[in-house]
Design a protein around this motif. Structure first.
Motif, PDB file in Angstrom:
ATOM      1  N   LEU A 194       0.839  -1.201   0.000  1.00 14.31           N
ATOM      2  CA  LEU A 194       0.000   0.000   0.000  1.00 14.31           C
ATOM      3  C   LEU A 194       0.877   1.254   0.000  1.00 14.31           C
ATOM      4  O   LEU A 194       0.657   2.192  -0.787  1.00 14.31           O
ATOM      5  N   GLN A 195       1.890   1.263   0.857  1.00 10.20           N
ATOM      6  CA  GLN A 195       2.787   2.434   0.912  1.00 10.20           C
ATOM      7  C   GLN A 195       3.563   2.601  -0.393  1.00 10.20           C
ATOM      8  O   GLN A 195       3.704   3.715  -0.907  1.00 10.20           O
ATOM      9  N   ILE A 196       4.083   1.508  -0.911  1.00  8.60           N
ATOM     10  CA  ILE A 196       4.899   1.593  -2.130  1.00  8.60           C
ATOM     11  C   ILE A 196       4.041   2.022  -3.315  1.00  8.60           C
ATOM     12  O   ILE A 196       4.470   2.831  -4.156  1.00  8.60           O
ATOM     13  N   ALA A 197       2.820   1.508  -3.393  1.00 13.79           N
ATOM     14  CA  ALA A 197       1.915   1.924  -4.468  1.00 13.79           C
ATOM     15  C   ALA A 197       1.614   3.413  -4.376  1.00 13.79           C
ATOM     16  O   ALA A 197       1.594   4.126  -5.391  1.00 13.79           O
ATOM     17  N   GLN A 198       1.381   3.898  -3.169  1.00 16.10           N
ATOM     18  CA  GLN A 198       1.122   5.328  -2.987  1.00 16.10           C
ATOM     19  C   GLN A 198       2.356   6.149  -3.355  1.00 16.10           C
ATOM     20  O   GLN A 198       2.246   7.232  -3.937  1.00 16.10           O
ATOM     21  N   HIS A 199       3.539   5.621  -2.999  1.00 21.89           N
ATOM     22  CA  HIS A 199       4.786   6.310  -3.359  1.00 21.89           C
ATOM     23  C   HIS A 199       4.936   6.407  -4.874  1.00 21.89           C
ATOM     24  O   HIS A 199       5.469   7.404  -5.402  1.00 21.89           O
ATOM     25  N   CYS A 200       4.448   5.376  -5.592  1.00 21.98           N
ATOM     26  CA  CYS A 200       4.514   5.375  -7.060  1.00 21.98           C
ATOM     27  C   CYS A 200       3.436   6.253  -7.687  1.00 21.98           C
ATOM     28  O   CYS A 200       3.451   6.467  -8.914  1.00 21.98           O
ATOM     29  N   GLY A 201       2.483   6.727  -6.866  1.00 23.02           N
ATOM     30  CA  GLY A 201       1.404   7.558  -7.399  1.00 23.02           C
ATOM     31  C   GLY A 201       0.251   6.757  -7.970  1.00 23.02           C
ATOM     32  O   GLY A 201      -0.539   7.287  -8.766  1.00 23.02           O
ATOM     33  N   ALA A 202       0.130   5.494  -7.594  1.00 22.66           N
ATOM     34  CA  ALA A 202      -0.934   4.644  -8.125  1.00 22.66           C
ATOM     35  C   ALA A 202      -2.177   4.720  -7.245  1.00 22.66           C
ATOM     36  O   ALA A 202      -2.109   5.108  -6.075  1.00 22.66           O
ATOM     37  N   LYS A 203      -3.305   4.345  -7.814  1.00 20.11           N
ATOM     38  CA  LYS A 203      -4.543   4.216  -7.055  1.00 20.11           C
ATOM     39  C   LYS A 203      -4.595   2.799  -6.472  1.00 20.11           C
ATOM     40  O   LYS A 203      -4.220   1.841  -7.151  1.00 20.11           O
ATOM     41  N   VAL A 204      -5.099   2.683  -5.249  1.00 16.33           N
ATOM     42  CA  VAL A 204      -5.047   1.401  -4.549  1.00 16.33           C
ATOM     43  C   VAL A 204      -6.446   0.885  -4.241  1.00 16.33           C
ATOM     44  O   VAL A 204      -7.255   1.586  -3.621  1.00 16.33           O
ATOM     45  N   ILE A 205      -6.710  -0.325  -4.711  1.00 18.03           N
ATOM     46  CA  ILE A 205      -7.885  -1.071  -4.279  1.00 18.03           C
ATOM     47  C   ILE A 205      -7.366  -2.204  -3.409  1.00 18.03           C
ATOM     48  O   ILE A 205      -6.481  -2.963  -3.826  1.00 18.03           O
ATOM     49  N   ALA A 206      -7.865  -2.318  -2.204  1.00 18.51           N
ATOM     50  CA  ALA A 206      -7.357  -3.335  -1.272  1.00 18.51           C
ATOM     51  C   ALA A 206      -8.505  -4.191  -0.760  1.00 18.51           C
ATOM     52  O   ALA A 206      -9.666  -3.760  -0.745  1.00 18.51           O
ATOM     53  N   THR A 207      -8.166  -5.416  -0.341  1.00 19.76           N
ATOM     54  CA  THR A 207      -9.167  -6.302   0.256  1.00 19.76           C
ATOM     55  C   THR A 207      -8.692  -6.767   1.623  1.00 19.76           C
ATOM     56  O   THR A 207      -7.496  -6.822   1.893  1.00 19.76           O
TER      57      THR A 207
END
Length: 785
Positions: A194-207
């Motif tokens: 989640l942190q790395i995806a946010q660092h990359c600027g991506a949108k996150v869908i999590a379950t």
């Protein structure tokens, strides 16, 4: 309430079994030249872990020694402890067989050629066997800690963040504006991703599998959150993305959920598989989705560290650099001390944690007397196993050969080998072991004497095992003198003859095989229990006179002997013993614990058995006596307190929330019985399809009753019952709607109270009179009814 009283002149004694049994725990401090490491004691119970001591490892060229401050727990460790990790999972990997692969601590020594690391440096590392006080790690797998990080926080970095970074950045090429689906978002890798995806600027869908964990993910900034336990997540994601799908899936789900996750990918999507269950199950995946230019990656960070060390070092340096710059922050974590490492394993097994579980090494080894000792097996002498042509006696002979015995004599009354036993003997001979098979009746003193003198005349006899036995189970009313003598004669007469024959023999050991049932009796086996009790008393007398006799009270053995032959067809045996069996090799290895470092025998009697005292106290009346009060008392009190708190919480919740919460409790117990993560248990799938059998249903009933302190009705698998059905049936019992007073139980309680009141006098004569009066009243009541 006392069941056993021992009278001597002017004194009355009662008996108590103390916690820890006859091998009391001792504490061995970790000194300068020793290290502690976590080891499993297979067969000793679920989560049976111990810290053992050994020599501190020497760092070699390009290696450093680290004094471990904290170790990260991963699901791989739990699987290893439960013996559920396939052998192929250990192949071509960095961590190998053992516990732990990540830690934080201080460099204490450096090997030749080490540059960039010095003694005193605070570091975080990937290292095999990380559950230890001291470890040796190659330099490529060690990184200095940013000053702002504590050891506990640093332990959340290695596996979780390297896995997420390697998956999303190196393999997935996640870019700004793309969308990533992260399954298991509340776990360590999920939160790191989640942190790395946010660092990359991506949108996150999590379950995540619970509302609590889904709320956490929303608080941590996930753009959209779904329930991983409902297969509808794929439709929700499709709708949320306007039919476009996601660009990257970081998957940890198995089976149908994995296939549905593949459906979530849009064109040119990347599917990154972290889970191992489908790999080992060889799950088939259709190729139709790949027409959309999809890419599939299977990720095992263990193999990355072993095969591509420079890449792993480079990627981990990037991760540590992001922490140093404040771009990433440590995961939430919960710390367990080494003394409570079993609790940490159980928490992860039921997926009850958020983020990372961190363990500090134990301050001392949890060792028993003679833990570092070794059972004496002289490779030049002969070892005689009476009762050694079959069953556990033959298993003992095989074990002695593994321990170095080169000359074995296997004796029995028949002297015959079955086809299977003959194959085992042939295998021993192929290994270079000299095996003689002899016919002798241990209860025949003259014959046994001639036999032993012949053996001793050819070569020195260094060890004797008395494993001869005959079983004739009957309830007391069906027992006659023949049945008693049939069982007692080979054990007692054989032992007495051996006692006489040991004169003049320079033995290292004389093993007398007893049974753990001498602790509490066994219905239908009073002849067998009595014979074994005699052996234990005789062993104490012989040891006092300098004969190295050891009576071993064995528990149930799963792969050799009487139980292994009959438990499959005898439902009563299965119910009473199936959950308490241990392997012959594990049991026999326990003999080491009765000897000290110098090889001296520390006890005349020992019990090597796995006993669930909770089940024992339900099944065997004798174990409810004051003699066994101390056994499991602490655990029972904790269970009672936990059950009371759980019941109180459930009763204060609205009905729907209470049922949902109860369902999670039931699922956790089902997962424990099946040894699966709770997230893999489908709430609405019939238990039979999940993999439960009737014996497991009994275990589930027992564990739920223990967890909630209620009495459950029997439930049948045949009805297609699901976890949700179980929760619905249990809920009325918690609210009080399904509880009814048991008249027979009230009568028993009243009779017990009446007996106690009548026998309260401390005068022996008065007590005997009171007992006689109560028995007379009971007979009158029986006659009138």
């Amino acid at each position: 309430n006392e069941r056993e009283l021992f009278f001597t002149t002017g004194r009355r004694t009662v008996f108590r079994v103390e916690c820890g049994g006859s091998l009391h725990a001792a504490l061995v401090s970790s000194v300068d030249n020793t290290a502690l490491r976590l080891a499993t004691r297979h067969g000793a119970g679920r989560g049976a872990l111990a810290w053992i001591s050994g020599d501190r490892p020497e760092p070699g060229p390009g290696e450093v020694e680290i004094q471990v401050a904290t170790t990260g727990l991963n699901f791989r460790d739990v699987m290893w402890n439960l013996r559920l990790l396939p052998e192929e999972a250990l192949e071509d990997g960095y961590a190998g067989a053992g516990f732990g692969m990540e830690c934080a601590g201080t460099v204490t020594r450096t090997g030749p050629g080490v540059e960039g690391l010095d003694t005193g440096d605070r570091v975080v590392a990937f290292v095999p066997g990380a559950f230890a006080s001291h470890v040796v790690a190659p330099v490529f797998a060690v990184s200095q800690l940013p000053q702002a990080l504590t050891f506990e926080a640093a332990t959340t970095l290695p596996v979780a963040f390297l896995t997420a970074y390697y998956s999303l950045v190196h393999l997935g090429r996640l870019r700004r504006g793309e969308t990533v689906l992260i399954h298991g978002g509340a776990g360590a890798v999920g939160l790191a991703a989640l942190q790395i995806a946010q660092h990359c600027g991506a949108k996150v869908i999590a379950t995540a599998g619970s509302e609590e964990k889904r709320a956490l993910l929303r608080n941590f900034g996930a753009d959209y959150v779904c329930n991983s336990r409902a297969l509808t997540f794929a439709d929700e994601i499709f709708n949320h993305t306007g039919g476009k799908g996601v660009d990257v899936v970081l998957n940890s789900l198995a089976g149908e959920a994995m296939i549905r996750s593949m459906d979530c990918l849009g064109r040119f999507g990347r599917f990154i598989e972290l889970g191992k269950r489908d790999f080992y199950a060889n799950t088939h995946l259709g190729l139709r989705p790949f027409r959309r230019n999809l890419t599939y990656f299977g990720v095992d960070i263990d193999q990355l560290l072993d095969e591509h060390r420079e890449l792993a070092q480079s990627l981990f340096a990037d991760v540590v650099g992001l922490f140093a710059k404040g771009k990433l922050v440590p995961l939430p974590y919960r710390v367990f001390t080494g003394e409570h490492v079993g609790d940490a394993f159980r928490l992860m097994q039921r997926s009850g944690h958020i983020g990372k579980i961190v363990v500090t090494p134990a301050a001392h080894a949890t060792a028993t007397v003679g833990q570092n000792g070794k059972f004496p097996v002289d490779n030049k002498g002969v070892h005689v196993v009476i009762g050694g042509t079959s069953g556990f006696g033959l298993a003992t002979a095989e074990w002695l050969a593994r321990r170095g015995a080169t000359q074995l004599v296997l004796a029995s009354r028949s002297g015959k080998l079955s086809d299977l036993a003959q194959a085992k003997v042939d295998a021993l001979r192929l290994q270079g072991v000299e095996v003689e098979v002899a016919t002798v009746d241990a209860a025949d003193g003259a014959a046994l004497g001639i036999f032993m003198r012949k053996v001793a005349a050819r070569r020195p006899v260094k060890g004797i095992v008395h494993a001869a036995m005959v079983i004739d189970d009957r309830l007391i009313e069906g027992m006659d003198q023949e049945a008693i003598e049939k069982v007692i004669r080979p054990k007692i007469a054989g032992a007495l003859h051996l006692e006489r024959l040991t004169q003049g023999l320079n033995l290292d050991y004389l093993l007398l095989y007893s049974s753990a049932t001498t602790l509490f009796g066994n219905p239908g086996q009073f002849n067998y229990v009595a014979a074994n009790a005699f052996l234990e008393g005789l062993a104490r007398q012989m040891k006092a006179r300098g004969i190295p006799a050891l009576a071993v009270a064995w528990g149930g053995i799963e792969d050799a002997g009487y139980l292994s032959r009959h438990i499959g067809t005898d439902i009563n045996l299965k119910k009473r013993f199936a959950s308490n069996l241990i392997s012959a090799r594990t049991a026999l290895d326990g003999l080491d614990w009765v000897y000290d470092r110098e090889g001296r025998q520390t006890a005349a009697v020992c019990a090597i058995a796995r006993i669930d005292w909770g089940i024992a106290k339900r099944e065997l009346v004798a174990t409810r006596s004051p003699t066994f009060t101390a056994v499991g008392a602490a655990a029972a009190s904790r269970q009672d307190a936990d059950a009371a708190a759980t019941l109180e919480r459930l009763r204060t919740l609205p009905p729907e929330e209470a049922t949902a919460a109860l369902l999670e409790i039931v699922v956790a117990e089902i997962a424990r019985v099946l040894r699966l993560p709770a997230k893999e248990v489908d709430r609405h799938q019939p238990l039979a399809e999940i993999g439960m059998d009737s014996l497991m249903m009994l275990e589930l009933r027992t564990t739920v009753e223990t967890a909630l302190q209620i009495e459950l009705p029997m439930m049948s698998l045949a009805s297609g019952i699901t976890p949700a059905d179980v929760a619905r049936r249990v809920m009325p019992l918690i609210t009080g709607e399904g509880q009814k007073e048991s008249v027979p139980g009230v009568l028993v309680a009243a009779a017990t109270s009446h007996f106690a009141a009548e026998a309260v006098s401390t005068n022996v004569a008065d007590q005997q009179a009171a007992i006689s009066a109560v028995l007379a009243k009971m007979r009158e009541q029986d006659g009138s009814s």
